[in-house]
Scaffold this active site. Structure first.
Site, PDB file in Angstrom:
ATOM      1  N   HIS A 144       0.834  -1.209   0.000  1.00 50.00           N
ATOM      2  CA  HIS A 144       0.000   0.000   0.000  1.00 50.00           C
ATOM      3  C   HIS A 144       0.866   1.255   0.000  1.00 50.00           C
ATOM      4  O   HIS A 144       0.690   2.145  -0.852  1.00 50.00           O
ATOM      5  CB  HIS A 144      -0.906  -0.009   1.235  1.00 50.00           C
ATOM      6  CG  HIS A 144      -1.719   1.233   1.409  1.00 50.00           C
ATOM      7  ND1 HIS A 144      -3.036   1.324   1.012  1.00 50.00           N
ATOM      8  CD2 HIS A 144      -1.406   2.458   1.920  1.00 50.00           C
ATOM      9  CE1 HIS A 144      -3.491   2.534   1.276  1.00 50.00           C
ATOM     10  NE2 HIS A 144      -2.516   3.249   1.827  1.00 50.00           N
ATOM     11  N   GLU A 145       1.790   1.354   0.938  1.00 50.09           N
ATOM     12  CA  GLU A 145       2.611   2.561   1.036  1.00 50.09           C
ATOM     13  C   GLU A 145       3.496   2.737  -0.197  1.00 50.09           C
ATOM     14  O   GLU A 145       3.785   3.860  -0.611  1.00 50.09           O
ATOM     15  CB  GLU A 145       3.453   2.534   2.313  1.00 50.09           C
ATOM     16  CG  GLU A 145       2.642   2.591   3.601  1.00 50.09           C
ATOM     17  CD  GLU A 145       1.723   3.795   3.676  1.00 50.09           C
ATOM     18  OE1 GLU A 145       2.056   4.847   3.073  1.00 50.09           O
ATOM     19  OE2 GLU A 145       0.666   3.701   4.330  1.00 50.09           O
ATOM     20  N   HIS A 158       1.774   4.733  -2.822  1.00 44.10           N
ATOM     21  CA  HIS A 158       1.982   6.175  -2.654  1.00 44.10           C
ATOM     22  C   HIS A 158       3.343   6.589  -3.205  1.00 44.10           C
ATOM     23  O   HIS A 158       3.478   7.634  -3.859  1.00 44.10           O
ATOM     24  CB  HIS A 158       1.918   6.554  -1.174  1.00 44.10           C
ATOM     25  CG  HIS A 158       0.560   6.556  -0.573  1.00 44.10           C
ATOM     26  ND1 HIS A 158      -0.485   7.281  -1.090  1.00 44.10           N
ATOM     27  CD2 HIS A 158       0.072   5.931   0.546  1.00 44.10           C
ATOM     28  CE1 HIS A 158      -1.560   7.114  -0.326  1.00 44.10           C
ATOM     29  NE2 HIS A 158      -1.249   6.299   0.661  1.00 44.10           N
ATOM     30  N   HIS A 196       3.345   6.886  -6.896  1.00 47.18           N
ATOM     31  CA  HIS A 196       2.642   8.113  -7.284  1.00 47.18           C
ATOM     32  C   HIS A 196       3.612   9.299  -7.216  1.00 47.18           C
ATOM     33  O   HIS A 196       3.677  10.126  -8.130  1.00 47.18           O
ATOM     34  CB  HIS A 196       1.451   8.321  -6.349  1.00 47.18           C
ATOM     35  CG  HIS A 196       0.419   9.265  -6.858  1.00 47.18           C
ATOM     36  ND1 HIS A 196      -0.705   9.612  -6.125  1.00 47.18           N
ATOM     37  CD2 HIS A 196       0.310   9.963  -8.016  1.00 47.18           C
ATOM     38  CE1 HIS A 196      -1.447  10.458  -6.806  1.00 47.18           C
ATOM     39  NE2 HIS A 196      -0.847  10.701  -7.958  1.00 47.18           N
TER      40      HIS A 196
END
Length: 681
Positions: free
Chosen positions: A469-470, A473, A476
């Protein structure tokens, strides 16, 4: 003294010169940075020339570089490796920086100049036009159009809130450390593995408690160890310690702060012309109104609560079966994870604890997280031990495209420590933009207990999910290519920013990815295909609990921020919380909210105030995107390139829902989310 913040870093990718940075550098850099920034704004507002995009918006984007350099480094340190100096300075800086921000956002001349450019924006290119629109919308929402007396009152509210939220965070860190649970005998921790016991012994030794064991607390209500501990009293001690954070009389009591923060936020919202703080926040998000948020959350709450009750019946039976003869304990919150693992094993023959030997941290990172990114986007990762990071445990990787072109630096900080706040997150140390020629440096922080020397770091299933998940980020932040600093990386709407990270979670169990990293740390054997199949078959298991605990926190956040300035003051945090959960049918004692108010960092110190709904709001887009990948061949470069170009690569430079529709070919649909969480009627 030469202050390393007074000039751009000369290191590769603009990496801050951490080897040269000392605590005494921060204060003078902040002071000079704020002074420079205000002088640059004064040059804009004092110009005799008619306002243009170049002399107003571009000049505004160029301003404040010293302040930006010191802020990114300081607040990264305050989160990941704080000390007494940074803690004190952060509290001191909070009202000063709030006042500094207000001096710019509420400047009537600056607002008027931006307004002139806003009226003439149609002649600009798409990104420039969007920049003007965002600035005008944000300054309007922030109160730039208020009268001078109202602005003075607004500034007081903002400074007060900055102080209160900073104190909330410091209290929570102190409470998390103080309430770590000490066990005297290893038998109390029966069910934990060698690595977990080693981490608990190491944590005890670091606290001067040799021969004992310390279980450090995580940010959310539950704890990963609750699924494994056979000793019910030990589970209860950990859960009760977690839920007590900030909820005890004393210097770290967060209850008065919760009441004051919500009161001042309601007053500020009224001053700005909004009915509630939730209305203020959502007005400049993709949701637009708290009613839209409420409609989604309540649509999901009823089915989730019913599913959790059905799950509870099975878990109660399991707990009763395991109880000593003559006892019939009622399923409590500290029993849920343990009993659910037992039921999962009975129904699906899946024991997630059996997976830990296959989730060795380095293999997960290199063979899982990095491998998926390489397969999708063609990027490669090379560790750079020659580059000094902010902490000895924070490792630096250089990222290149398939053709060898540099992408940026990725900093990976895995382990928990007393100086690190709880949870997991991504930060940008350097944010890419073309205007200033900045490259990109991003960080990921997790809080995995560190085992003793020579022992492997074995991750739980949830910790592997969190890492994927991290890293979403981080991608991105790494891939965004924009012209203006305002749009760099993850600088997009808060209720959209979780979307790319949630999408990246899908690759954790994607067959090609899982096969590449899920290897037994001792034998080298791959995770059995049968175990993987059983895990996938049980994907919907316990979703009533998972959805209910999340929605409980999200609706609690909305309830606090749905208060109006004229309402009777709330005097008891626990009573308000209980009533808010009961009102939506999520008042199940066995399923407490993922965060209770006194340790709800997202909403009272983490910038997600009235915005914790963002995760489920973004999951509508995420689930629909996962369906698209499955429909179009999954883990391929063609798919990855499309997602990178049309979503990750645009950063915040485009309306996010337009970017999603450009990628998906239509607006998002809720059906895939309902299917994923078992919420279809």
């Amino acid at each position: 003294m030469t202050n390393p913040f007074f000039a751009p870093s000369a290191l590769e990718y603009g990496l801050p010169p951490f080897a040269d940075i000392r605590d005494e550098h921060y204060r003078p850099a902040f002071e000079q940075g704020m002074a420079e920034h205000l002088a640059e704004i004064a040059a804009i507002t004092g110009s005799a020339d008619a306002p243009t995009f170049e002399n107003t918006l571009v000049a505004l984007e160029r301003a404040g570089q010293t302040l930006s350099r010191v802020s990114t480094v300081f607040y990264n340190k305050a989160s990941a490796d704080s000390n007494d100096v940074t803690n004190a300075l952060e509290e001191e800086l909070a009202p000063l920086l709030a006042a500094h921000s207000d001096a710019i956002k509420l400047d009537p001349v600056l607002y008027a100049r931006i307004g002139v450019v806003y009226e003439e924006r149609d002649s600009l290119d798409a990104e420039a036009c969007y920049l003007v629109e965002r600035y005008y919308a944000e300054l309007t929402q922030a109160g730039a159009g208020l009268g001078e007396s109202e602005k003075a009152q607004l500034t007081q509210y903002n400074q007060r809130l900055s102080t209160l939220t900073t104190r909330f965070e410091k209290n929570l860190l102190a409470e998390t450390n103080d309430l770590a649970v000490v066990f005297d005998d290893v038998s109390e921790l029966d069910g934990l593995g060698e690595g977990e016991l080693s981490a608990a012994a190491q944590a005890a030794a670091e606290r001067g408690l040799p021969g004992r064991f310390v279980v450090t607390l995580v940010l959310f209500t539950g704890h990963p160890y609750l699924a494994s501990l056979t000793n019910r009293a030990s589970r209860q001690r950990i859960m009760e310690a977690s839920r007590a954070r900030g909820d005890r009389p004393g210097e770290h009591d967060n209850r008065p702060l919760v009441l004051e923060i919500t009161r001042v936020r309601a007053l500020r919202a009224a001053l700005l012309g909004f009915s509630t703080h939730a209305a203020f926040v959502t007005s400049d998000e993709t949701a637009k109104t708290p009613e839209a948020v409420d409609e989604l959350l309540r649509r999901l709450a009823g089915p989730a609560a019913r599913n959790a009750r059905r799950e509870q019946l099975a878990l109660q039976a399991e707990l009763a079966q395991r109880a000593p003869s003559g006892e019939s304990p009622e399923l409590a919150a500290w029993d849920w994870a343990f009993a659910s693992e037992a039921v999962r094993k009975a129904e699906f023959d899946v024991d997630t604890a059996q997976m830990r030997p296959y989730f060795e941290a380095e293999r997960v990172l290199q063979g899982g997280v990095f491998f998926a990114a390489t397969s999708l986007y063609g990027v490669t990762f090379t560790e750079r031990p020659d580059l000094v990071s902010y902490h000895p445990e924070a490792r630096v990787f250089e990222v290149h495209d398939e053709d060898g072109a540099p992408v940026g630096l990725y900093v990976y900080d895995l382990y928990t420590r007393d100086s690190k706040r709880g949870g997991a997150w991504m930060n940008s140390l350097i944010a890419q933009n073309g205007l200033l020629g900045h490259p990109v440096v991003v960080t990921n922080n997790l809080n995995v207990p560190k085992p003793g020397a020579g022992l492997p770091t074995l991750l739980t299933f949830d910790e592997v999910t969190t890492l994927f998940h991290e890293f979403g980020h981080a991608l991105h932040g790494l891939f965004a290519r924009v012209t203006y600093p305002k749009f760099a990386g993850t600088r997009t709407f808060r209720d959209f920013v979780e979307f790319p990270s949630q999408v990246n979670e899908m690759w954790m169990l994607w067959p090609e990815v899982l096969a590449n990293y899920a290897v037994h740390h001792a034998t080298g054997e791959p995770m059995p295909a049968s175990l993987v199949a059983k895990l996938q078959a049980s994907a919907g298991f316990n979703q009533g609990f998972a959805t209910s605990e999340y929605l409980g926190a999200a609706l609690l956040d909305q309830a606090w921020h749905g208060l109006r300035a004229g309402d009777a003051p709330v005097t008891d945090v626990a009573v308000f919380e209980a009533a808010a959960l009961a009102e939506v049918g999520l008042d199940n004692p066995a399923v407490p909210p993922r965060y209770s108010s006194t340790y709800f960092a997202h909403t009272f110190s983490g910038g997600y105030d009235a915005g914790y709904y963002s995760y489920i709001w973004s999951e509508v887009l995420d689930a629909d995107t996962v369906a698209w990948f499955r429909e179009n061949g999954g883990l391929t470069r063609v798919n990855g390139d499309r997602f990178r170009a049309r979503l990750l690569g645009v950063g915040g430079s485009k309306d996010p829902l337009e970017a999603f529709a450009d990628f998906r070919g239509r607006a998002a649909e809720i059906g895939p989310l309902l299917n994923r969480r078992g919420l279809n009627d």
